[in-house]
Enzyme design. Structure first.
Site, PDB file in Angstrom:
ATOM      1  N   CYS A   1       0.865  -1.185   0.000  1.00 31.40           N
ATOM      2  CA  CYS A   1       0.000   0.000   0.000  1.00 31.40           C
ATOM      3  C   CYS A   1       0.901   1.235   0.000  1.00 31.40           C
ATOM      4  O   CYS A   1       2.071   1.145  -0.388  1.00 31.40           O
ATOM      5  CB  CYS A   1      -0.975  -0.029   1.176  1.00 31.40           C
ATOM      6  SG  CYS A   1      -0.197   0.004   2.800  1.00 31.40           S
TER       7      CYS A   1
ATOM      8  N   CYS B   1      -1.444   0.830   7.327  1.00 29.24           N
ATOM      9  CA  CYS B   1      -2.889   0.520   7.427  1.00 29.24           C
ATOM     10  C   CYS B   1      -3.232  -0.746   6.644  1.00 29.24           C
ATOM     11  O   CYS B   1      -3.308  -1.838   7.213  1.00 29.24           O
ATOM     12  CB  CYS B   1      -3.738   1.693   6.949  1.00 29.24           C
ATOM     13  SG  CYS B   1      -3.507   3.212   7.911  1.00 29.24           S
ATOM     14  N   ARG B   2      -3.461  -0.612   5.330  1.00 28.95           N
ATOM     15  CA  ARG B   2      -4.007  -1.718   4.544  1.00 28.95           C
ATOM     16  C   ARG B   2      -3.079  -2.920   4.416  1.00 28.95           C
ATOM     17  O   ARG B   2      -3.507  -4.058   4.660  1.00 28.95           O
ATOM     18  CB  ARG B   2      -4.393  -1.219   3.138  1.00 28.95           C
ATOM     19  CG  ARG B   2      -5.555  -0.255   3.143  1.00 28.95           C
ATOM     20  CD  ARG B   2      -5.659   0.492   1.825  1.00 28.95           C
ATOM     21  NE  ARG B   2      -4.563   1.428   1.642  1.00 28.95           N
ATOM     22  CZ  ARG B   2      -4.363   2.168   0.578  1.00 28.95           C
ATOM     23  NH1 ARG B   2      -5.190   2.055  -0.454  1.00 28.95           N
ATOM     24  NH2 ARG B   2      -3.354   3.015   0.515  1.00 28.95           N
ATOM     25  N   SER B   3      -1.817  -2.679   4.023  1.00 34.20           N
ATOM     26  CA  SER B   3      -0.969  -3.860   3.754  1.00 34.20           C
ATOM     27  C   SER B   3      -0.566  -4.624   5.023  1.00 34.20           C
ATOM     28  O   SER B   3      -0.507  -5.858   4.967  1.00 34.20           O
ATOM     29  CB  SER B   3       0.232  -3.508   2.864  1.00 34.20           C
ATOM     30  OG  SER B   3       1.093  -2.603   3.479  1.00 34.20           O
TER      31      SER B   3
ATOM     32  N   ASN C   1       2.293   1.522   4.352  1.00 38.13           N
ATOM     33  CA  ASN C   1       2.584   0.247   5.050  1.00 38.13           C
ATOM     34  C   ASN C   1       2.265   0.344   6.551  1.00 38.13           C
ATOM     35  O   ASN C   1       2.934  -0.276   7.380  1.00 38.13           O
ATOM     36  CB  ASN C   1       4.054  -0.201   4.834  1.00 38.13           C
ATOM     37  CG  ASN C   1       4.342  -1.638   5.260  1.00 38.13           C
ATOM     38  OD1 ASN C   1       5.456  -1.946   5.673  1.00 38.13           O
ATOM     39  ND2 ASN C   1       3.371  -2.529   5.179  1.00 38.13           N
TER      40      ASN C   1
ATOM     41  N   ASP D   1      -8.191   3.678   0.730  1.00 37.03           N
ATOM     42  CA  ASP D   1      -7.279   4.174   1.764  1.00 37.03           C
ATOM     43  C   ASP D   1      -8.092   4.656   2.977  1.00 37.03           C
ATOM     44  O   ASP D   1      -8.884   5.593   2.868  1.00 37.03           O
ATOM     45  CB  ASP D   1      -6.482   5.334   1.146  1.00 37.03           C
ATOM     46  CG  ASP D   1      -5.448   5.889   2.101  1.00 37.03           C
ATOM     47  OD1 ASP D   1      -5.446   5.500   3.282  1.00 37.03           O
ATOM     48  OD2 ASP D   1      -4.643   6.721   1.644  1.00 37.03           O
TER      49      ASP D   1
HETATM   50  P1  4NP Z   1      -1.840   2.832   3.956  1.00 34.81           P
HETATM   51  O1  4NP Z   1      -2.519   4.174   4.497  1.00 34.81           O
HETATM   52  O2  4NP Z   1      -1.280   3.139   2.600  1.00 34.81           O
HETATM   53  O3  4NP Z   1      -2.993   1.878   3.891  1.00 34.81           O
HETATM   54  O4  4NP Z   1      -0.776   2.430   4.974  1.00 34.81           O
HETATM   55  C1  4NP Z   1      -1.853   5.399   4.515  1.00 34.81           C
HETATM   56  C2  4NP Z   1      -0.911   5.669   5.492  1.00 34.81           C
HETATM   57  C3  4NP Z   1      -0.296   6.896   5.537  1.00 34.81           C
HETATM   58  C4  4NP Z   1      -0.609   7.857   4.587  1.00 34.81           C
HETATM   59  C5  4NP Z   1      -1.549   7.588   3.605  1.00 34.81           C
HETATM   60  C6  4NP Z   1      -2.172   6.353   3.569  1.00 34.81           C
HETATM   61  N1  4NP Z   1       0.010   9.137   4.657  1.00 34.81           N
HETATM   62  O5  4NP Z   1      -0.378  10.012   3.842  1.00 34.81           O
HETATM   63  O6  4NP Z   1       0.909   9.353   5.471  1.00 34.81           O
END
Ligand code: 4NP
Length: 151
Positions: free
Chosen positions: A9, A14-16, A12, A121
């Protein structure tokens, strides 16, 4: 040889890592031997534990992901992992731009036969967005494990 799967993702956190923890859990329940990891296309959160909302969501389903730490995708990953699954189209594009050789990255939703276009997201959302991610991942990963079982 066990199948090697990498979930990707943006951050790294949240989703992954949710996909990694859930896949490990479901694969072990199914008696399926696998190597699994997760990574982000971005570097902002490298070294951090998963987002507390992701940890809390997974804990509600009895899975502990608090020991995972964020890392960024590395060129070697395309050689190490046979199956590389991006959570959304932007991350798939980033992976494709990064890849020189090795496994071709795929969109999680397509590879895991989900009708949703991507795993949304949840970072700027609330607990219900993390629950939705969990449900999508759960359905997709059940499909993935069935697919790997069939060979
Ligand atoms: P992820 O979520 O890609 O599912 O881990 C996010 C985590 C951080 C950010 C965006 C999405 N950020 O903008 O910092």
């Amino acid at each position: 040889m066990p199948t090697k799967v990498l979930f990707v993702c943006l951050g790294n956190i949240c989703r992954s890592p949710m996909a990694e923890g859930l896949f490990r859990h479901l694969a072990s329940q199914a008696g399926y031997s696998c190597v699994v990891d997760s990574a982000g296309t971005g570097s902002w959160h490298v070294g951090e534990a998963p987002d507390p909302r992701a940890v809390a969501c997974m804990r509600r389903f009895g899975i502990d992901i608090s020991n995972l730490r964020a890392r960024q995708v590395h060129p070697e990953d395309f050689k190490t992992f046979e199956i590389i699954l991006a959570m959304d189209a932007a991350n798939l594009k980033a992976l494709e731009a990064m890849r020189k050789e090795g496994s071709r990255p795929r969109l999680f939703t397509e590879f895991c036969q989900l009708s949703a276009p991507e795993i949304p997201d949840p970072y700027y959302g609330g607990p219900e967005d993390f629950e939705r991610v969990f449900r999508l991942l759960h359905t997709g990963l059940e499909n993935l494990i069935a697919q790997l079982h069939r060979g």
